[in-house]
Write an enzyme that holds these catalytic residues in place. Structure first.
Site, PDB file in Angstrom:
ATOM      1  N   ASN A   1       0.907  -1.093  -0.161  1.00 34.00           N
ATOM      2  CA  ASN A   1      -0.132  -0.030  -0.061  1.00 34.00           C
ATOM      3  C   ASN A   1       0.641   1.150  -0.026  1.00 34.00           C
ATOM      4  O   ASN A   1       1.395   1.740   1.231  1.00 34.00           O
ATOM      5  CB  ASN A   1      -0.831  -0.085   1.152  1.00 34.00           C
ATOM      6  CG  ASN A   1      -1.846   1.062   1.494  1.00 34.00           C
ATOM      7  OD1 ASN A   1      -1.719   1.928   0.384  1.00 34.00           O
ATOM      8  ND2 ASN A   1      -2.408   1.422   2.507  1.00 34.00           N
ATOM      9  N   TRP A   2       1.076   1.854  -1.025  1.00 38.48           N
ATOM     10  CA  TRP A   2       1.719   3.003  -1.415  1.00 38.48           C
ATOM     11  C   TRP A   2       1.352   4.302  -0.736  1.00 38.48           C
ATOM     12  O   TRP A   2       1.964   5.150  -0.658  1.00 38.48           O
ATOM     13  CB  TRP A   2       2.301   3.163  -2.957  1.00 38.48           C
ATOM     14  CG  TRP A   2       3.184   2.043  -3.236  1.00 38.48           C
ATOM     15  CD1 TRP A   2       3.748   1.287  -2.641  1.00 38.48           C
ATOM     16  CD2 TRP A   2       3.930   2.341  -4.673  1.00 38.48           C
ATOM     17  NE1 TRP A   2       4.541   0.509  -3.659  1.00 38.48           N
ATOM     18  CE2 TRP A   2       4.707   1.127  -4.686  1.00 38.48           C
ATOM     19  CE3 TRP A   2       3.726   3.082  -5.726  1.00 38.48           C
ATOM     20  CZ2 TRP A   2       5.371   0.545  -5.788  1.00 38.48           C
ATOM     21  CZ3 TRP A   2       4.471   2.771  -6.839  1.00 38.48           C
ATOM     22  CH2 TRP A   2       5.220   1.643  -6.919  1.00 38.48           C
TER      23      TRP A   2
ATOM     24  N   GLU B   1      -5.472  -5.191  10.591  1.00 37.84           N
ATOM     25  CA  GLU B   1      -4.752  -3.995  10.858  1.00 37.84           C
ATOM     26  C   GLU B   1      -5.076  -3.244  12.252  1.00 37.84           C
ATOM     27  O   GLU B   1      -5.927  -2.341  12.251  1.00 37.84           O
ATOM     28  CB  GLU B   1      -4.948  -3.016   9.963  1.00 37.84           C
ATOM     29  CG  GLU B   1      -4.202  -3.753   8.397  1.00 37.84           C
ATOM     30  CD  GLU B   1      -3.659  -2.702   7.592  1.00 37.84           C
ATOM     31  OE1 GLU B   1      -2.565  -2.961   7.078  1.00 37.84           O
ATOM     32  OE2 GLU B   1      -4.120  -1.555   7.053  1.00 37.84           O
TER      33      GLU B   1
ATOM     34  N   GLY C   1       1.894   2.524  10.970  1.00 40.13           N
ATOM     35  CA  GLY C   1       2.798   3.536  10.678  1.00 40.13           C
ATOM     36  C   GLY C   1       3.478   4.010  11.903  1.00 40.13           C
ATOM     37  O   GLY C   1       4.170   5.139  12.028  1.00 40.13           O
TER      38      GLY C   1
ATOM     39  N   GLY D   1       2.831  -0.917   4.057  1.00 43.22           N
ATOM     40  CA  GLY D   1       2.753   0.671   4.020  1.00 43.22           C
ATOM     41  C   GLY D   1       4.127   1.090   3.709  1.00 43.22           C
ATOM     42  O   GLY D   1       4.827   0.852   2.696  1.00 43.22           O
ATOM     43  N   GLY D   2       4.775   1.762   4.848  1.00 37.18           N
ATOM     44  CA  GLY D   2       5.798   2.346   4.864  1.00 37.18           C
ATOM     45  C   GLY D   2       7.034   1.545   4.330  1.00 37.18           C
ATOM     46  O   GLY D   2       7.875   2.038   3.374  1.00 37.18           O
TER      47      GLY D   2
HETATM   48  P1  PGA Z   1       2.412   0.552   7.682  1.00 35.83           P
HETATM   49  O1  PGA Z   1       0.972   0.736   6.985  1.00 35.83           O
HETATM   50  O2  PGA Z   1       3.017  -0.705   7.181  1.00 35.83           O
HETATM   51  O3  PGA Z   1       3.309   1.723   7.197  1.00 35.83           O
HETATM   52  O4  PGA Z   1       2.116   0.526   9.040  1.00 35.83           O
HETATM   53  C1  PGA Z   1       0.136  -0.526   6.614  1.00 35.83           C
HETATM   54  C2  PGA Z   1      -1.097   0.099   6.211  1.00 35.83           C
HETATM   55  O5  PGA Z   1      -1.544   0.938   6.284  1.00 35.83           O
HETATM   56  O6  PGA Z   1      -1.663  -0.721   5.622  1.00 35.83           O
END
Ligand code: PGA
Length: 251
Positions: free
Chosen positions: A8-9, A163, A169, A229-230
């Site tokens: 997920n960019w 999640e 994040g 994400g990150g």
């Molecule tokens: P993250 O984000 O890996 O940066 O914690 C995950 C997401 O929002 O799906």
């Protein structure tokens, strides 16, 4: 069964050159690995070009980070699920906590989006998770409301992403044992409300996944994949995670 690695960019990168370079590196590695299914969720405006870059390659799939609950019409700024499908998008993230928080998306709206996405054969990745200090009631409620009136036979097409909101994040990733127990809880709820068997349901984990903790979710928490994400924006780290998960799938 192939493990899913979903990237997920979010609202990144802000230059097409950077986005393309990251995408091509993932595409290259994806060609060589057989035990992972990689799904990239770039910003909408890169989707069509990425689809063209893939040509007929089947190693990488594309998804959008959201879609609207109507297929067309006077809805300024919205993205049609039908148009997404038309350009070759196969997946869509729905119910992400950032959409719920910053754009006030409700379960009622998420439910409408899920049903419309399914109508156009986009496979939803439905994000669910509790806030810091909450019990699992929120997850049960999200499952019940987000999937309201979705026919039983279509529930299997939905991929669930656990999640925990406090882990997204923040660098505070969730304990793999807890992820294991919550993924069982999610499957039980789906059985309770829709009578779909656990073996037919896929659950991913997302929330501060990085190259150090990724494998603990695959091996200890036994999830079907990761929503990242990150770390999916850091080329070297992301490619490492893909390789680690691919190699671990021999275990
Ligand atoms: P993250 O984000 O890996 O940066 O914690 C995950 C997401 O929002 O799906």
């Amino acid at each position: 069964m192939k493990k899913i690695i979903a990237a997920n960019w979010k609202c990144n990168p802000t230059s097409f050159i950077k986005a393309k370079s990251l995408f091509l590196s993932v595409k290259n590695i994806g060609k060589k690995l057989r035990k992972v299914k990689i799904i990239i969720f770039p910003p909408f405006l890169y989707l069509k070009t990425f689809k063209d870059l893939l040509k007929n390659s089947k190693s990488i799939k594309l998804g959008s980070q959201n879609c609207f609950w109507e297929e067309k019409g006077a809805f300024t700024g919205e993205i049609s699920p039908k148009a997404l499908k038309d350009i070759g998008t196969e997946y869509v993230i729905l119910g992400h906590s950032e959409r719920r928080k910053y754009f006030s998306e409700t379960d009622f709206e998420i439910n409408k989006k899920i049903k419309k996405a399914l109508e156009f054969n986009l496979k939803p990745i439905l994000c669910i998770g509790e806030r810091e200090g909450e019990n699992l009631d929120r997850i049960e409620r999200e499952i019940k409301l987000d999937l309201k009136d979705v026919p039983k036979k279509r529930i299997k097409e939905i991929i669930f992403a656990y999640e925990p909101i406090w882990a997204i994040g923040t660098g505070k990733n969730c304990d793999p044992e807890r992820v294991f127990s919550v993924s069982i809880f999610i499957k039980k709820q789906i059985f309770k409300y829709f009578k779909v068997k656990s073996s037919e349901i896929k659950v991913l984990y997302g929330g501060s996944v990085n190259q150090k903790n990724a494998l603990s979710y695959i091996i200890q928490a036994k999830v079907d994949g990761l929503l990242i994400g990150g770390a999916s924006l850091k080329k070297k780290e992301f490619l490492n995670i893909i390789k680690l998960v691919n190699n671990a799938s021999n275990i």
